[in-house]
Enzyme design. Structure first.
Site, PDB file in Angstrom:
ATOM      1  N   HIS A  58     -59.972 -51.536  19.573  1.00 47.55           N
ATOM      2  CA  HIS A  58     -60.720 -51.720  17.930  1.00 47.55           C
ATOM      3  C   HIS A  58     -62.127 -52.566  18.594  1.00 47.55           C
ATOM      4  O   HIS A  58     -61.753 -53.818  18.803  1.00 47.55           O
ATOM      5  CB  HIS A  58     -59.784 -52.523  17.322  1.00 47.55           C
ATOM      6  CG  HIS A  58     -58.606 -51.710  16.806  1.00 47.55           C
ATOM      7  ND1 HIS A  58     -58.729 -50.795  15.603  1.00 47.55           N
ATOM      8  CD2 HIS A  58     -57.429 -51.586  17.458  1.00 47.55           C
ATOM      9  CE1 HIS A  58     -57.247 -50.229  15.630  1.00 47.55           C
ATOM     10  NE2 HIS A  58     -56.675 -50.828  16.745  1.00 47.55           N
ATOM     11  N   HIS A 177     -50.626 -43.001  14.369  1.00 46.49           N
ATOM     12  CA  HIS A 177     -49.858 -44.351  14.058  1.00 46.49           C
ATOM     13  C   HIS A 177     -48.606 -44.173  13.361  1.00 46.49           C
ATOM     14  O   HIS A 177     -48.542 -43.954  12.254  1.00 46.49           O
ATOM     15  CB  HIS A 177     -50.800 -45.188  13.302  1.00 46.49           C
ATOM     16  CG  HIS A 177     -50.298 -46.741  13.079  1.00 46.49           C
ATOM     17  ND1 HIS A 177     -50.885 -47.795  13.358  1.00 46.49           N
ATOM     18  CD2 HIS A 177     -49.214 -46.855  12.088  1.00 46.49           C
ATOM     19  CE1 HIS A 177     -50.043 -48.875  12.802  1.00 46.49           C
ATOM     20  NE2 HIS A 177     -49.135 -48.377  11.969  1.00 46.49           N
ATOM     21  N   ASP A 303     -54.373 -51.511  22.458  1.00 48.28           N
ATOM     22  CA  ASP A 303     -54.611 -51.932  21.007  1.00 48.28           C
ATOM     23  C   ASP A 303     -55.241 -52.853  20.741  1.00 48.28           C
ATOM     24  O   ASP A 303     -54.724 -53.898  20.137  1.00 48.28           O
ATOM     25  CB  ASP A 303     -52.924 -51.789  20.393  1.00 48.28           C
ATOM     26  CG  ASP A 303     -53.303 -51.888  18.995  1.00 48.28           C
ATOM     27  OD1 ASP A 303     -54.284 -51.685  18.213  1.00 48.28           O
ATOM     28  OD2 ASP A 303     -52.257 -51.879  18.138  1.00 48.28           O
TER      29      ASP A 303
END
Length: 428
Positions: A58, A177, A303
């Site tokens: 991210h 997800h 992540d």
């Protein structure tokens, strides 16, 4: 670009060899190499790996530059030994159009610390109701091949089926997800003994496992590819193992924190341990390690989820979910997988470079350390041990669960197409 001679490195943990970089390419690998005028990097005792590839990062830009930018995120990636990262779509605006993914792609190219491959959203606005412009994003300059609503589950079976059918036409993959939303309403941590004792809302394993079971069956029905993000339970491992035994085209990832940390840490009520999916039990951790070792879980993905101080330094219920991970991932894998004897360094290269590059179709990355290949490389001092100090992170955010913890290994050098982005542990 000048020549660089890496002398005496243990390539993929094997016997010491010399590696000569000429421009952007590996020119020669062997022993006793020399090159007039070359910069020499003495690497005796260190392990040389292909540049790491993260399929789940991210970067927050556009929209949340207070927590991370493409520049700071890619600097963190280079510090952790990564030469390519895949940027998730949950930005503001959401990366659900060709324009947004091209913006992220261009920013990565401009900053030059590692290659940035945007991941496109599966649905418009991550709302789960209407497919996003999958074809347009794939045909854009960014060439998107991986699509995900990560942070939210594509819980509508019809939408998920349509997405799998759409990406099949160009060999893309949907990265899910896996979180059944009705089963996780108000969830704060793993559902189990600890959540009951602490009085915190539980996130049950079945909420992950039920979505994975549905999606592997959909992938089999459609004949398409599905990738499972941040798999976290022993039950999920068994479902993926079963699906692979049937020949279903499924791949899966595990995060470093799910390989090391358990829900017992939540007893501290420290929001640094609040993450989605949540930290699970010791039984789950051991099952994940075994599954990564035997290939049921294909890759390690960070992540990497940066948050500003105010979003984590608050009461547990109000805190954001997520941890930074790019700068500590390789050390955690060394501790949990290499030092336990579950993987050798060639196995680490497979799960942190070769396979993620293959799944995401990252051109020029995840290649062998051999003559003629792009010089995307990472040099690791595996004998180093040190305490994690987030004050030294390149990431804009410091929400690490490892602060003050001693971890093994340190990336000393990273090369992106022959250009050093990290030298002696310092960004160039």
């Amino acid at each position: 670009m000048s020549k660089i001679l890496i002398r005496g490195a243990k390539v993929l943990g094997g016997e010491p060899q010399d590696v000569l970089i000429d421009g952007s390419t590996i020119a020669e690998v062997g022993t006793g190499l020399s090159a007039e005028g070359a910069e020499v990097v003495e690497a005796a005792g260190k392990v040389l790996l292909p540049g790491l590839v993260d399929l789940h990062t991210h970067l927050r830009e556009p929209g949340r530059e207070d927590s991370e930018t493409v520049l700071t995120g890619t600097r963190a990636a280079a510090s952790g030994g990564y030469t390519a990262v895949f940027a998730m779509a949950n930005t503001f605006p959401v990366a659900d159009t060709a324009g947004v993914v091209e913006q992220v792609y261009r920013l990565g190219r401009e900053h030059g610390y590692c290659d940035v491959q945007p991941i496109g959203a599966v649905t418009v606005g991550l709302e789960g109701r209407k497919l996003a412009e999958l074809g347009a994003m794939h045909e854009s300059a960014a060439g998107v091949t991986v699509f995900s609503d990560d942070g939210k589950c594509v819980d509508d079976a019809v939408i998920m089926r349509r997405a799998l059918e759409y990406v099949k036409a160009f060999g893309g993959v949907v990265a899910q997800h896996a979180q059944e939303p009705r089963l996780t309403e108000g969830a704060q941590m793993n559902e189990g003994v600890v959540s009951a004792e602490l009085g915190l809302g539980g996130w049950p394993a079945v909420a992950e496992e039920s979505i994975i079971a549905r999606d592997v069956l959909l992938a089999e029905h459609v004949g398409s590819r599905v990738h499972i993000c941040h798999l976290s339970t022993a039950g999920s491992v068994e479902i993926v193992r079963w699906a692979k035994s049937r020949g279903i085209d499924v791949t899966a990832e595990v995060t470093p924190h799910h390989l090391l940390l358990t829900d017992e840490l939540v007893r501290s009520y420290n929001p640094v341990y609040k993450v989605n999916p949540p930290l699970r039990t010791e039984r789950d951790v051991l099952a994940l390690r075994e599954a990564l070792a035997d290939g049921t879980i294909d890759i390690v993905a960070t992540d990497h989820a940066p948050h500003p101080h105010e979003d984590k330094d608050c009461e547990w219920a109000a805190a954001a979910m997520g941890m930074v991970g790019l700068e500590t991932a390789l050390s955690v894998v060394q501790e949990t997988m290499v030092e336990t004897g579950l993987l050798d360094w060639a196995g680490v290269a497979s799960r942190m470079s070769f396979k993620p590059a293959l799944i995401g179709q990252a051109e020029g990355h995840g290649r062998p350390v051999s003559a003629g290949e792009p010089a995307n490389l990472t040099l690791v001092d595996t004998e180093y041990r040190g305490s994690v100090d987030p004050a030294g992170f390149a990431s804009r955010s410091h929400n690490t669960p490892y602060e003050g913890r001693e971890l093994p290994g340190r990336v000393t050098h990273t090369w992106l197409r022959g250009r050093a982005t990290l030298v002696d542990g310092k960004l160039t």
